[in-house]
Design an enzyme around this catalytic site. Sequence first.
Site, PDB file in Angstrom:
ATOM      1  N   TRP A 111      37.470  -4.662  20.648  1.00 32.54           N
ATOM      2  CA  TRP A 111      38.173  -5.761  20.158  1.00 32.54           C
ATOM      3  C   TRP A 111      38.137  -7.065  20.969  1.00 32.54           C
ATOM      4  O   TRP A 111      38.584  -6.971  22.100  1.00 32.54           O
ATOM      5  CB  TRP A 111      39.664  -5.677  19.975  1.00 32.54           C
ATOM      6  CG  TRP A 111      39.857  -4.578  18.787  1.00 32.54           C
ATOM      7  CD1 TRP A 111      40.215  -5.139  17.360  1.00 32.54           C
ATOM      8  CD2 TRP A 111      40.001  -3.342  18.591  1.00 32.54           C
ATOM      9  NE1 TRP A 111      40.294  -4.083  16.538  1.00 32.54           N
ATOM     10  CE2 TRP A 111      40.139  -2.897  17.393  1.00 32.54           C
ATOM     11  CE3 TRP A 111      40.273  -2.424  19.526  1.00 32.54           C
ATOM     12  CZ2 TRP A 111      40.374  -1.717  16.984  1.00 32.54           C
ATOM     13  CZ3 TRP A 111      40.416  -1.095  19.373  1.00 32.54           C
ATOM     14  CH2 TRP A 111      40.546  -0.499  17.837  1.00 32.54           C
ATOM     15  N   HIS A 121      43.901  -6.702  14.662  1.00 35.40           N
ATOM     16  CA  HIS A 121      43.911  -5.835  13.595  1.00 35.40           C
ATOM     17  C   HIS A 121      45.427  -5.778  13.064  1.00 35.40           C
ATOM     18  O   HIS A 121      46.227  -6.364  13.616  1.00 35.40           O
ATOM     19  CB  HIS A 121      43.508  -4.531  13.641  1.00 35.40           C
ATOM     20  CG  HIS A 121      44.153  -3.596  15.145  1.00 35.40           C
ATOM     21  ND1 HIS A 121      43.666  -2.744  15.330  1.00 35.40           N
ATOM     22  CD2 HIS A 121      44.917  -4.200  15.864  1.00 35.40           C
ATOM     23  CE1 HIS A 121      44.287  -2.347  16.411  1.00 35.40           C
ATOM     24  NE2 HIS A 121      45.012  -3.406  16.800  1.00 35.40           N
ATOM     25  N   ARG A 124      39.356 -12.569  15.911  1.00 36.61           N
ATOM     26  CA  ARG A 124      38.622 -12.010  16.983  1.00 36.61           C
ATOM     27  C   ARG A 124      37.781 -12.866  17.568  1.00 36.61           C
ATOM     28  O   ARG A 124      37.255 -13.803  16.898  1.00 36.61           O
ATOM     29  CB  ARG A 124      37.954 -10.598  16.428  1.00 36.61           C
ATOM     30  CG  ARG A 124      38.601  -9.592  16.210  1.00 36.61           C
ATOM     31  CD  ARG A 124      38.058  -8.254  15.805  1.00 36.61           C
ATOM     32  NE  ARG A 124      39.063  -7.348  15.096  1.00 36.61           N
ATOM     33  CZ  ARG A 124      38.580  -6.128  14.605  1.00 36.61           C
ATOM     34  NH1 ARG A 124      37.320  -5.875  14.853  1.00 36.61           N
ATOM     35  NH2 ARG A 124      39.581  -5.376  14.050  1.00 36.61           N
ATOM     36  N   ALA A 160      47.289   6.849   8.277  1.00 33.29           N
ATOM     37  CA  ALA A 160      47.421   5.292   8.314  1.00 33.29           C
ATOM     38  C   ALA A 160      45.899   5.038   8.067  1.00 33.29           C
ATOM     39  O   ALA A 160      44.749   5.901   8.067  1.00 33.29           O
ATOM     40  CB  ALA A 160      47.642   4.911   9.932  1.00 33.29           C
TER      41      ALA A 160
END
Length: 332
Positions: free
Chosen positions: A157, A175, A201, A300
């Site tokens: 990231w 995110h 990002r 998830a």
Amino acid sequence: MPTTQSSESVEKLKADATRALRAADSAEQLEAWRVEYLGRKGRLTSVLRALGSLEIKERKAVGAAANRLRTELESLFDERLLQAKSNTAPAGSIDITLPGRKSGSGGLHPSTQMIREITQAFNEMGFQTIEGPEIELERYNFDLLNIPADHPARDQWDTIWVDSDSRSDVLLRTHTSPMQARVMENTDPPIRVVVPGKCYRYESTDATHEWHFNQVEGLAVDEGITFADLKGTLYEFARRIFGPSRKVRFRCDYFPFVEPGVEMSVDWNGEWIEILGAGMVHPKVLKNVGYDSDKYTGFAFGMGPERISMLQNDISDIRHFFRNDLRFLTQF
Ligand code: DAH
């Protein structure tokens, strides 16, 4: 008293000139007005010419007032001239026999449309839609999700950190996963939520990468949730979005906050296209938010609505979504 008379005449001139200007509404009338008041032999010019005959003090006062009036009248005149021009359509340009045209109406942005389609599919399966902060803390974006400072996964990231004198742990979320931790911290199981929202990002853009984009996160936690629930839910989601006969494939993938982790791809004209990441919530994440990881399990998932919309609508460049070009937006 000639001096008083001169300054009075500036006042009167102003009253006459503005009244006459308001009454003039064609280009011809305006031109006549200009000649009468501002022309070389016009009334204001005469007042200015007569200044020389006044005493010095009066000359200054009247001169200043007259010059101010000139500037004022000139700009009023320009304004009226513009109005008059826009009021007069060239002869023959309006065909009053033509039928009226429908006025254009606005619509939802393609990203919003896709987000709603996705969240609705999950809402119908019992998931509630919630939203969270785009400016996030390191703790939620990384630490609680099992991505400590020295974890190589942080390199995945490219983060945009917020410059702040008071603290160095504020960032634009990379995110929507931090909402997993926020929801679990504030709620006891059972949990079923979907979280749409913007992510950011630090990356250079190309046809498939934007520095900002949307994601839809999903989280289900309860007693006895298994990997079969994950697969069943995501199969059903794919059926709703891509149609009942679409083939779907799961493969192993790695995300620090799930174990095991998977990616789900759909068959697109014979090619497997990845559309989301998912997995069983990592026991460490459950413990981090104070849950009993022996009692509760969960799954998830996270996906990019722009990517899904690109697939469905045959869009070749993700940057189109954020350019605000009506030629693109009106196609939806
Ligand atoms: N947060 C991940 C990303 O931005 C996507 C993701 C993967 C979300 C797996 C999840 C998950 O909830 O289980 O790349």
